[in-house]
Design an enzyme around this catalytic site. Structure first.
Site, PDB file in Angstrom:
ATOM      1  N   PHE A  18      40.470  23.118  29.603  1.00 55.53           N
ATOM      2  CA  PHE A  18      40.886  23.392  28.235  1.00 55.53           C
ATOM      3  C   PHE A  18      41.638  24.721  28.242  1.00 55.53           C
ATOM      4  CE2 PHE A  18      39.306  20.781  24.673  1.00 55.53           C
ATOM      5  CZ  PHE A  18      38.739  19.751  25.405  1.00 55.53           C
ATOM      6  N   LYS A  74      45.517  26.767  38.199  1.00 52.79           N
ATOM      7  CA  LYS A  74      44.193  26.259  38.607  1.00 52.79           C
ATOM      8  C   LYS A  74      44.287  24.878  39.262  1.00 52.79           C
ATOM      9  CE  LYS A  74      41.977  28.872  34.866  1.00 52.79           C
ATOM     10  NZ  LYS A  74      40.775  29.098  34.084  1.00 52.79           N
ATOM     11  N   ASN A 126      30.861  34.509  22.784  1.00 52.12           N
ATOM     12  CA  ASN A 126      31.993  34.107  21.950  1.00 52.12           C
ATOM     13  C   ASN A 126      31.520  33.075  20.930  1.00 52.12           C
ATOM     14  OD1 ASN A 126      32.329  31.335  23.096  1.00 52.12           O
ATOM     15  ND2 ASN A 126      32.631  32.549  24.951  1.00 52.12           N
ATOM     16  N   LYS A 168      48.191  27.808  33.029  1.00 49.93           N
ATOM     17  CA  LYS A 168      46.795  27.656  33.477  1.00 49.93           C
ATOM     18  C   LYS A 168      46.636  26.383  34.298  1.00 49.93           C
ATOM     19  CE  LYS A 168      44.685  30.273  29.744  1.00 49.93           C
ATOM     20  NZ  LYS A 168      43.986  30.320  28.476  1.00 49.93           N
TER      21      LYS A 168
END
Ligand code: PMT
Length: 405
Positions: free
Chosen positions: A323, A341, A210, A337
């Site tokens: 992030f 997590k 990426n 997220k």
């Protein structure tokens, strides 16, 4: 309260076009509460007059070691003892070389040898001069001696080139000078940062990856080190220099990053996951270069482990900051997220807006934690990193105070 109240700053100015910024720097240091005395090299006087600095600092500017009149007022050894910190801005390549070799052939270099105060340099030079091996070797020598380097920044230069070598802006230098006097916000803590992309091999010459440049993660590692932390940076393949006082571990694939981070996370107090980790790897990486085939080529991909999730699930998990790279529903996705997590904090950024996110020098971050959040508006990644580190330090200490009470 002003950040430099009653602090005595010896401002050295060496020869370079950025010397014009020293006038603004002097003014800002004084506004922050500092008493500023200026020492200029002869070359610096070609770029800005001592009279300007005298007017702004409120004190006579010192130029020569052999000046009976000035020595009568405050001798050079007294001046070296007077300083709480010595800041040289701009610092030329020549001055860095002289300092690295311990020369004492003018007033400023002599003061640097004679002072016990912390010494900080704001380098400014043409990008090739900065990147030259000799300058980089001098930089390493100076950093190993505990001399702090503020910058240089990147961008367009007076010589018409673009790249690293610009002196940091005075507005960014003042807080760094103030930080020299602070017991670091992260003093005594160990911080683990992941940065950059991962590469997932398809065959010996091809990979999936990426656009992450590593700039955000490297800025965070640098800011954490500035805040007094012992920093380990696990980095995917990037073209960035390792920040001073940071231990770097290079990895290529998500699997390698997973191993490197999980092996170190239990020995760290804080983990910041700024890396853009590939979510998938090829089910099979061909041992030889794949040949073209007729028609379509289908690649089978398998999920990579989630490094961040695995760190947060450790029995003695560090304070964990993720992030979120988003192109839509930023807040909703980032919060999801964070919850999934089980993170202490998440920093969400847009990655489909010009000039932000991947491979840009600037960013904007929206932070979320349990019961709160904060917007860090668009700014350089270096500035955002310092702001984010300050918030992480505050939340880390709050969590540990609560746990221990
Ligand atoms: O490197 P730059 O060019 O400066 O760009 C900065 C950045 C855009 C890469 C950075 O600011 C950023 O957003 N990093 C996280 C990118 C990302 O992978 O986001 P995500 O939303 O897909 O992943 C969420 C979090 O899980 C991230 O903290 C990521 O590091 C982590 N993750 C993801 C997948 C995986 N297998 N393991 C992980 O740990």
């Amino acid at each position: 309260m002003q950040s430099l109240t009653n602090k005595r700053i010896l401002l050295g100015i060496t020869g370079g076009i950025a010397a014009y910024k020293s006038a603004d720097l002097t003014r800002r240091l004084r506004e922050a509460g500092a008493d500023v005395r200026v020492v200029m090299t002869r070359a610096a006087t070609e770029f800005i007059t001592p009279l300007t600095l005298q007017a702004l600092s409120g004190h006579e500017v010192r130029l020569d070691i052999f000046d009976p009149h000035a020595e009568a007022a405050m001798g050079h050894i007294e001046l070296a003892r007077w300083a709480d910190a010595v800041l040289i801005a701009p610092t030329s390549a020549d001055f860095m070389a002289r300092l690295a070799h311990g020369r004492a052939d003018d007033l400023l270099s002599t003061l640097c040898l004679a002072t016990a105060a912390p010494l900080a340099l704001a380098p400014a030079m043409n990008r090739q001069m900065w990147l030259n091996q000799a300058t980089q070797a001098n930089k390493n020598i100076l950093e190993q001696r505990g001399i702090r380097l503020f910058g240089p920044g990147e961008g367009s230069q007076a010589c018409g080139e673009i790249g690293p070598g610009r002196m940091l802006e005075p507005v960014d230098i003042v807080p760094l000078v103030a930080a020299l006097f602070e017991v670091g916000l992260l003093s005594g803590l160990r911080v683990l940062v992941s940065a950059g992309p991962t590469r997932e091999a398809l065959d010996p010459v091809r990979y999936i990856s990426n656009r992450s440049s590593g700039k955000m993660g490297y800025a965070l590692a640098e800011a954490a080190a500035e805040a007094g932390a012992q920093v380990t940076l696990v980095s995917g393949p990037v073209a960035l220099a390792t920040p001073g006082r940071v231990a770097r571990v290079d990895v290529t694939s998500a699997k390698e990053m997973h191993e490197a981070v999980l092996a170190r996370a239990p020995q760290h107090d804080i983990f910041i996951s700024a890396a853009a980790v590939a979510d998938y790897h090829a089910a099979e990486s061909a041992p030889r270069k794949m040949k073209k085939t007729q028609g379509k080529l289908a690649l089978a991909l398998l999920r990579n482990p989630d490094i961040l999730e695995d760190v947060a699930a450790l029995p003695q998990a560090p304070f964990t900051v993720g992030f979120a790279a988003e192109t839509e529903n930023l807040e909703l996705n980032a919060q999801a997220k964070r919850a999934a997590k089980k993170l202490d904090m998440i920093a969400a950024n847009w990655v489909n807006q010009p000039g932000l996110g991947f491979d840009s020098d600037e960013n904007e971050l929206k932070l979320f934690w349990e019961g709160g959040g904060r917007l860090l508006p668009r700014a350089s990644k270096a500035r955002l990193a310092r702001e984010l580190i300050a918030i992480i330090a505050e939340k880390y200490h709050a969590k540990h105070t609560t746990q221990n009470s």
